[in-house]
Design an enzyme around this catalytic site. Structure first.
Site, PDB file in Angstrom:
ATOM      1  N   CYS B 165       0.268  -1.253   0.196  1.00 23.31           N
ATOM      2  CA  CYS B 165      -0.029   0.021   0.348  1.00 23.31           C
ATOM      3  C   CYS B 165       0.804   0.580  -0.196  1.00 23.31           C
ATOM      4  CB  CYS B 165      -0.754  -0.077   1.236  1.00 23.31           C
ATOM      5  SG  CYS B 165      -2.162  -1.935   1.765  1.00 23.31           S
ATOM      6  N   HIS B 292      -3.482   7.810   5.229  1.00 23.71           N
ATOM      7  CA  HIS B 292      -3.849   6.616   4.312  1.00 23.71           C
ATOM      8  C   HIS B 292      -5.395   6.079   5.098  1.00 23.71           C
ATOM      9  CE1 HIS B 292      -2.654   2.941   2.968  1.00 23.71           C
ATOM     10  NE2 HIS B 292      -2.949   1.905   3.846  1.00 23.71           N
ATOM     11  N   HIS B 329      -9.721   1.304  -2.032  1.00 26.49           N
ATOM     12  CA  HIS B 329      -8.197   1.503  -1.937  1.00 26.49           C
ATOM     13  C   HIS B 329      -7.379   1.259  -2.937  1.00 26.49           C
ATOM     14  CE1 HIS B 329      -4.330   1.183   0.633  1.00 26.49           C
ATOM     15  NE2 HIS B 329      -4.568  -0.089   1.369  1.00 26.49           N
TER      16      HIS B 329
END
Lengths: 363, 402
Positions: B165, B292, B329
């Site tokens: 990520c 995030h 995401h």
């Protein structure tokens, strides 16, 4: 004196390969012509007759925690944790370790093939793949971390978790020179003051039936490529008085616009007192180019071809070349070693390890 | 060491809300979201049936990552008007492995005997037919980097960063470093994620990481997991000032060294990454943070605490939002699209809302942006990207005087 002004020293190292779970003696063994290629056990069923440089046995887990953790690791991650432990131990990099940078060349981690087939086997309904079953029974049939065995960063993260290194970091996908990038970034991180200590290296394995099938398809087996597996990690620190060796340079040069041969002419240094050259070529064509260049530029200096002795371990071949150089320097056999990496990244890696600071002509 | 400034010269993106950044920005500012039912494969029985998908298809390539990245890169490149010679241009991409077609994966299983244990002999007998179905150019993490380098004539440094990520943000950080030290003068960088596929949906679902309700609502009291999204976000960085007048001034990277899938509950790694970025920028505070913010219970609460720790006096005045509420995401692309949102905040003063955030969790006491964008001039922003496995990257960008 600031870190930027000091040479970066190698103060520890760790390795695991077909040579063994150590790097001491590696360079000398390769210099003597010893090879570690044997009939493959891992590929015996899928590719009968294949020879490989396989690790014969792994050191046992250090404790129960590592034993459990290994169940979730890819082969590359296991190798990386072993090499990292050895490097940290030799360097004396104790806790706290939040100032230790960690830069790895990594391959495309593959999930255990058994996981994939178990998942798919559970998803077959009347001879066809049922996505309905895949989402339910298929999931229940596999390791919970299957998705993350497909992510490439876990080779680095497993080691970081086990050994508590929490500084700046990067995982570079590597087909040779990406590993040199990892070392270059580690050097810059130390010189920039981003960290005071760093680990750099790679871990990867070519000894996998699907990986080897792909390499065969792409013609590498026909070129003489031999599958291997390995991990190699260097522990680095600025200006250490007890250095095993110094890193005189670490540069990467693109070969996308020019040939490898032309790039070598400009990129390879002229070094006073250079004792030998170690090469990490991916396959026969770059090997031939490197050897011809070395003979023309450096005459009869000894050439060690890591992949000829230890097979092709993809991202990790370059790291093994470094460790071979480190052994030759620490054993007093050589004082200045040039390491050339030519992978399929489209780049040339040039690294020089020395016993002490040397003066090199341009470039 | 002397280090050069690094300016943002061009931006581009393909998102589930638009096939360009210009199109996407307008939708994001209005608080629109792109999460909906997955239509490209049968999700019956899957733990999650929704995603933020890009409607665009790519006839010229089987590698969806490449298709997304190419469109985004062209937009950024066109904006940047690059004049540097090819050898002085680098490329730094955050990307994970692609995947072979599910049909090929199925053939793999059948070739290996179709049972629960991989039959090496059966596989070996049939592997020649199988291997031709696994396109290295589709699966390799480096494929996007290589093809973009070819398309844009880049012959400087090339890196593929695969750190889950944090990949996209880490790629921008690497590009920043390369320009600072003079390895290149221009860098094409960013990240791409194309994980709306059965294998990744299954994998994330296996971890119980996905929202059971199919809602991505970062920092919301009702949050229960993330929603997978896809897209590409690309930036052109340059050593030369650009009309945008924005520079990357700070980068910070740490590892949690804690757990494979859970963040350090103390948030120390996250806090250290943010602090390192601030220190690198020689900047005490920022006006906005693109968090995030994954919509998971753990990440959002830990990130909120870390923000409070890093900005003990200032946090209540710092606007915070996460684009994952709108776009899901993107995994390897997440930090890069976050970068673009933060860039827009500094460029135009438009700070995007966190879509679906309506009941802020008291455990995440931040100055949230809800509903639609907040419009306020700010001079500095931060981007956070905290990865599975514990790699953390934070970046600071600032308005600079020309």
């Amino acid at each position: 004196m600031s870190a930027a002004a000091l040479p970066v020293a190698i103060v520890g190292a760790g390795a695991v390969s077909a040579y063994g779970a150590q790097w001491s003696g590696l360079g000398r063994a390769l210099l003597s012509g010893t090879q570690y290629i044997r009939p493959s056990q891992e590929l015996a069923a899928s590719h009968p007759g294949t020879r490989a440089a396989e690790i014969q046995s792994l050191p046992a887990p250090a404790d129960q925690s590592e034993r459990r953790a290994r169940l979730l690791m890819s082969r590359s991650a296991v190798l990386a944790t072993l090499a990292t432990r050895a490097a940290l131990t030799q360097a004396g990099f104790g806790a706290p370790r939040d100032d230790i940078g960690f830069y790895l060349g990594v391959g495309a981690s593959g999930g255990a093939i058994d996981q994939l087939t178990a998942m798919l086997a559970a998803s077959i309904e009347e001879y066809e793949l049922s996505l309905d079953r895949f989402g339910d029974a298929g999931l229940r049939a596999c390791n919970p971390l299957y998705a993350f065995q497909l992510m490439n960063n876990f080779t680095l993260c497993h080691s970081a978790i086990l050994h508590g290194t929490s500084g700046p970091n990067a995982a570079f996908f590597s087909r040779g020179t990406g590993t040199v990038t990892a070392l270059s970034e580690a050097l810059h991180a130390i010189k920039d003051g981003e960290c005071t200590r760093a680990l750099a290296g790679a871990a990867d394995s070519c000894v996998h039936p699907v990986t080897w099938a792909e390499l065969c398809r792409d013609g590498y087996a026909a070129q003489g490529l031999v599958p291997g597996e390995a991990a190699g990690i260097l522990a680095l620190q600025a200006g250490a008085a007890d250095a095993l060796a110094l890193i005189e340079r670490c540069t990467i040069h693109s070969t996308r616009a020019r040939s490898l041969a032309a790039t070598l002419v400009d990129a390879a240094p002229t070094l006073a007192g250079m004792d030998g050259v170690i090469i990490a070529p991916w396959g026969a064509p770059p090997r031939a180019v490197l050897v011809e260049f070395i003979r023309q530029r450096y005459g009869l200096l000894p050439i060690i071809d890591v992949s000829a002795a230890l097979g092709e371990s993809l991202a990790a071949t370059t790291a093994l070349a470094w460790l071979a150089a480190l052994d030759l320097i620490t054993a007093g056999v050589m004082r200045c070693v040039l390491i050339l990496t030519a992978g399929v990244d489209g780049e040339l890696g040039v690294t020089v390890f020395t016993k002490e600071v040397v003066t090199c002509a341009a470039p | 060491m002397t280090r050069r400034p690094v300016f943002v010269a061009g931006v581009g993106a393909v998102t589930p809300l638009g096939v360009s950044w210009a199109e996407s920005v307008a939708e994001l500012a209005l608080g629109h979201g792109a999460i909906g039912p997955i239509t490209t494969f049968d999700t019956s029985g899957f733990p999650s049936t929704v995603a933020a998908s890009v409607a665009h298809t790519f006839a010229h390539t089987d590698d969806r990552r490449l298709g997304l990245a190419q469109l985004a890169a062209r937009e950024a490149w066109s904006m940047a008007r690059v004049t540097a010679p090819p050898s002085r241009i680098g490329i730094f991409m955050g990307a994970e492995s692609g995947r072979a077609k599910l049909a090929t994966v199925l053939r793999l299983s059948r070739a290996a005997g179709g049972g629960r244990v991989f039959d090496h002999q059966a596989f070996g007998r049939q592997e020649r037919a199988l291997a031709s179905g696994i396109e290295a150019s589709v699966v390799s993490p480096a494929a996007v980097t290589s093809e973009l380098a070819r398309e844009f004539g880049i012959s400087g440094p090339a890196q593929t960063i695969s750190i889950a990520c944090a990949s996209g943000a880490a790629a921008i950080a690497e590009a920043t470093r390369a320009i600072r030290i003079g390895t290149c003068d221009v860098a094409l960088c960013g990240g791409v994620g194309a994980d709306v596929d059965p294998l990744m949906l299954a994998g994330f679902g296996k971890l119980a990481a996905l929202s059971a309700h199919g809602v991505s609502c970062p920092f919301d009291l009702r949050r229960d997991g993330f929603v997978v999204g896809e897209g590409a976000a690309i930036v052109v960085l340059s050593a030369e000032p650009s009309p945008l007048g924005i520079a990357v001034t700070g980068i910070g990277r740490t590892l949690d060294a804690y757990h494979l899938t859970q963040p350090d509950p103390q948030g120390q790694g996250a806090a250290r990454a943010m602090q390192a970025a601030l220190t690198d920028a020689q900047c005490r505070t920022v006006g906005y943070i693109q968090a995030h913010g994954t919509s998971t219970q753990l990440n959002d609460a830990i990130e909120a605490r870390a923000i409070q720790r890093v900005f003990p006096q200032e946090w209540a005045n710092i606007y915070v939002s996460s684009v994952k509420g709108a776009l899901g995401h993107w995994v390897a692309g997440a930090g890069a699209i976050g970068f673009l949102c933060a860039l827009e905040a500094v460029r135009s003063g438009v700070m995007m809302p966190t879509v679906n955030l309506t009941q802020p969790d008291p455990a995440c006491p931040l100055r949230h942006i809800m509903g639609s964008a907040v419009r306020k001039k700010i001079s500095a922003a931060m981007i956070n990207a905290f990865a599975f496995g514990g790699a953390n990257t934070s970046i600071v960008i600032e308005q600079v005087t020309q």
